[in-house]
Design a protein around this motif. Structure first.
Motif, PDB file in Angstrom:
ATOM      1  N   SER A 118      48.800  39.726  19.306  1.00  0.00           N
ATOM      2  CA  SER A 118      49.446  41.018  19.515  1.00  0.00           C
ATOM      3  C   SER A 118      48.445  42.042  20.064  1.00  0.00           C
ATOM      4  CB  SER A 118      50.047  41.504  18.200  1.00  0.00           C
ATOM      5  OG  SER A 118      50.606  42.772  18.360  1.00  0.00           O
ATOM      6  N   ALA A 119      47.246  42.056  19.506  1.00  0.00           N
ATOM      7  CA  ALA A 119      46.207  42.981  19.974  1.00  0.00           C
ATOM      8  C   ALA A 119      45.819  42.667  21.414  1.00  0.00           C
ATOM      9  CB  ALA A 119      44.987  42.914  19.060  1.00  0.00           C
ATOM     10  N   LEU A 120      45.701  41.393  21.754  1.00  0.00           N
ATOM     11  CA  LEU A 120      45.357  41.002  23.124  1.00  0.00           C
ATOM     12  C   LEU A 120      46.473  41.368  24.100  1.00  0.00           C
ATOM     13  CD1 LEU A 120      43.679  37.546  22.488  1.00  0.00           C
ATOM     14  CD2 LEU A 120      42.555  39.662  23.232  1.00  0.00           C
ATOM     15  N   ASP A 121      47.728  41.171  23.688  1.00  0.00           N
ATOM     16  CA  ASP A 121      48.860  41.544  24.537  1.00  0.00           C
ATOM     17  C   ASP A 121      48.859  43.048  24.802  1.00  0.00           C
ATOM     18  OD1 ASP A 121      49.674  38.894  24.603  1.00  0.00           O
ATOM     19  OD2 ASP A 121      51.260  39.163  23.097  1.00  0.00           O
ATOM     20  N   LYS A 180      47.592  47.710  28.538  1.00  0.00           N
ATOM     21  CA  LYS A 180      46.800  48.893  28.870  1.00  0.00           C
ATOM     22  C   LYS A 180      46.044  48.692  30.173  1.00  0.00           C
ATOM     23  CE  LYS A 180      46.175  50.534  24.170  1.00  0.00           C
ATOM     24  NZ  LYS A 180      45.224  50.730  23.067  1.00  0.00           N
ATOM     25  N   VAL A 181      45.489  47.489  30.359  1.00  0.00           N
ATOM     26  CA  VAL A 181      44.760  47.197  31.591  1.00  0.00           C
ATOM     27  C   VAL A 181      45.712  47.272  32.779  1.00  0.00           C
ATOM     28  CG1 VAL A 181      43.559  45.385  32.885  1.00  0.00           C
ATOM     29  CG2 VAL A 181      42.933  45.853  30.509  1.00  0.00           C
ATOM     30  N   GLN A 182      46.909  46.735  32.622  1.00  0.00           N
ATOM     31  CA  GLN A 182      47.877  46.788  33.719  1.00  0.00           C
ATOM     32  C   GLN A 182      48.229  48.228  34.064  1.00  0.00           C
ATOM     33  OE1 GLN A 182      51.026  44.225  32.284  1.00  0.00           O
ATOM     34  NE2 GLN A 182      50.368  42.586  33.643  1.00  0.00           N
ATOM     35  N   ILE A 183      48.387  49.070  33.063  1.00  0.00           N
ATOM     36  CA  ILE A 183      48.685  50.480  33.306  1.00  0.00           C
ATOM     37  C   ILE A 183      47.518  51.136  34.042  1.00  0.00           C
ATOM     38  CG2 ILE A 183      48.967  52.724  32.160  1.00  0.00           C
ATOM     39  CD1 ILE A 183      50.598  51.168  29.990  1.00  0.00           C
ATOM     40  N   LEU A 184      46.307  50.854  33.583  1.00  0.00           N
ATOM     41  CA  LEU A 184      45.124  51.439  34.220  1.00  0.00           C
ATOM     42  C   LEU A 184      44.930  50.948  35.647  1.00  0.00           C
ATOM     43  CD1 LEU A 184      42.660  51.282  31.222  1.00  0.00           C
ATOM     44  CD2 LEU A 184      43.681  53.338  32.205  1.00  0.00           C
ATOM     45  N   GLU A 185      45.405  49.764  35.926  1.00  0.00           N
ATOM     46  CA  GLU A 185      45.253  49.164  37.257  1.00  0.00           C
ATOM     47  C   GLU A 185      46.530  49.306  38.081  1.00  0.00           C
ATOM     48  OE1 GLU A 185      42.450  47.947  38.534  1.00  0.00           O
ATOM     49  OE2 GLU A 185      41.368  48.348  36.674  1.00  0.00           O
ATOM     50  N   ASP A 186      47.336  50.313  37.777  1.00  0.00           N
ATOM     51  CA  ASP A 186      48.586  50.583  38.513  1.00  0.00           C
ATOM     52  C   ASP A 186      49.548  49.394  38.514  1.00  0.00           C
ATOM     53  OD1 ASP A 186      47.869  53.223  39.172  1.00  0.00           O
ATOM     54  OD2 ASP A 186      46.707  52.506  40.890  1.00  0.00           O
ATOM     55  N   GLY A 187      49.657  48.731  37.385  1.00  0.00           N
ATOM     56  CA  GLY A 187      50.614  47.641  37.245  1.00  0.00           C
ATOM     57  C   GLY A 187      50.158  46.314  37.804  1.00  0.00           C
ATOM     58  N   LEU A 188      48.958  46.251  38.352  1.00  0.00           N
ATOM     59  CA  LEU A 188      48.460  45.000  38.921  1.00  0.00           C
ATOM     60  C   LEU A 188      47.371  44.432  38.025  1.00  0.00           C
ATOM     61  CD1 LEU A 188      48.088  46.134  42.633  1.00  0.00           C
ATOM     62  CD2 LEU A 188      49.952  44.803  41.648  1.00  0.00           C
ATOM     63  N   LEU A 189      47.592  43.273  37.498  1.00  0.00           N
ATOM     64  CA  LEU A 189      46.570  42.605  36.708  1.00  0.00           C
ATOM     65  C   LEU A 189      45.798  41.694  37.657  1.00  0.00           C
ATOM     66  CD1 LEU A 189      45.456  42.365  33.883  1.00  0.00           C
ATOM     67  CD2 LEU A 189      46.997  40.460  33.489  1.00  0.00           C
ATOM     68  N   ARG A 190      44.532  42.037  37.863  1.00  0.00           N
ATOM     69  CA  ARG A 190      43.715  41.293  38.810  1.00  0.00           C
ATOM     70  C   ARG A 190      42.630  40.525  38.076  1.00  0.00           C
ATOM     71  NH1 ARG A 190      43.785  46.603  42.165  1.00  0.00           N
ATOM     72  NH2 ARG A 190      42.369  47.260  40.550  1.00  0.00           N
ATOM     73  N   GLU A 191      42.149  39.508  38.748  1.00  0.00           N
ATOM     74  CA  GLU A 191      41.029  38.743  38.206  1.00  0.00           C
ATOM     75  C   GLU A 191      39.791  39.621  38.203  1.00  0.00           C
ATOM     76  OE1 GLU A 191      38.366  34.825  39.334  1.00  0.00           O
ATOM     77  OE2 GLU A 191      40.383  35.015  40.155  1.00  0.00           O
ATOM     78  N   PHE A 192      39.057  39.602  37.098  1.00  0.00           N
ATOM     79  CA  PHE A 192      37.837  40.400  36.999  1.00  0.00           C
ATOM     80  C   PHE A 192      36.725  39.688  37.737  1.00  0.00           C
ATOM     81  CE2 PHE A 192      33.759  41.292  34.900  1.00  0.00           C
ATOM     82  CZ  PHE A 192      33.690  42.657  35.145  1.00  0.00           C
ATOM     83  N   ARG A 193      36.064  40.433  38.602  1.00  0.00           N
ATOM     84  CA  ARG A 193      34.911  39.903  39.322  1.00  0.00           C
ATOM     85  C   ARG A 193      33.737  40.830  39.061  1.00  0.00           C
ATOM     86  NH1 ARG A 193      38.507  39.406  44.439  1.00  0.00           N
ATOM     87  NH2 ARG A 193      39.702  37.586  43.888  1.00  0.00           N
ATOM     88  N   PRO A 194      32.714  40.359  38.404  1.00  0.00           N
ATOM     89  CA  PRO A 194      31.562  41.220  38.071  1.00  0.00           C
ATOM     90  C   PRO A 194      30.962  41.921  39.287  1.00  0.00           C
ATOM     91  CG  PRO A 194      31.383  39.135  36.937  1.00  0.00           C
ATOM     92  CD  PRO A 194      32.545  39.016  37.891  1.00  0.00           C
ATOM     93  N   ASP A 195      30.987  41.284  40.440  1.00  0.00           N
ATOM     94  CA  ASP A 195      30.432  41.891  41.655  1.00  0.00           C
ATOM     95  C   ASP A 195      31.214  43.145  42.064  1.00  0.00           C
ATOM     96  OD1 ASP A 195      28.540  39.912  41.757  1.00  0.00           O
ATOM     97  OD2 ASP A 195      29.696  38.662  43.126  1.00  0.00           O
ATOM     98  N   ASP A 196      32.543  43.139  41.859  1.00  0.00           N
ATOM     99  CA  ASP A 196      33.366  44.293  42.184  1.00  0.00           C
ATOM    100  C   ASP A 196      33.020  45.485  41.316  1.00  0.00           C
ATOM    101  OD1 ASP A 196      34.608  42.692  44.030  1.00  0.00           O
ATOM    102  OD2 ASP A 196      36.441  42.409  42.862  1.00  0.00           O
ATOM    103  N   ALA A 197      32.705  45.251  40.038  1.00  0.00           N
ATOM    104  CA  ALA A 197      32.380  46.329  39.112  1.00  0.00           C
ATOM    105  C   ALA A 197      31.084  47.012  39.512  1.00  0.00           C
ATOM    106  CB  ALA A 197      32.284  45.795  37.684  1.00  0.00           C
ATOM    107  N   ARG A 198      30.154  46.277  40.080  1.00  0.00           N
ATOM    108  CA  ARG A 198      28.871  46.853  40.494  1.00  0.00           C
ATOM    109  C   ARG A 198      29.025  47.768  41.708  1.00  0.00           C
ATOM    110  NH1 ARG A 198      26.106  41.430  40.670  1.00  0.00           N
ATOM    111  NH2 ARG A 198      26.427  40.805  38.550  1.00  0.00           N
TER     112      ARG A 198
END
Length: 82
Positions: free
Chosen positions: A54-57, A62-80
């Motif tokens: 439930s906590a993970l869901d 929240k991540v989807q809301i923060l990402e404008d409804g798009l859940l994307r694969e996390f890429r460490p290079d993009d964060a940098r």
């Protein structure tokens, strides 16, 4: 178990639930629990897994809301790059 008992035994956090689950697994792997104790621990483990899921869901929503409804694969290079 009643709903009140369930609420009273709910872990304070996701991390606390994981720690308790790990302790349950260690105790069950030890093989020294009587059958009734093992069944009680198993039941508690199921409750904790449901709590964690439930906590993970909720976190995923929240991540989807923060990402404008798009859940994307996390890429460490993009964060940098930001």
């Amino acid at each position: 178990m009643t709903r009140k008992a369930d609420a009273a035994s709910a872990p304070a956090s996701f991390e606390q639930a994981i720690e308790e689950l790990e302790a349950i697994v260690r105790a069950m792997e030890d093989g020294k629990l009587p059958l009734e104790g093992a069944l009680e621990r198993y039941q508690r483990g199921v409750e904790l897994i449901r709590h964690c899921q439930s906590a993970l869901d909720a976190a995923e929503q929240k991540v989807q809301i923060l990402e404008d409804g798009l859940l994307r694969e996390f890429r460490p290079d993009d964060a940098r790059d930001e």
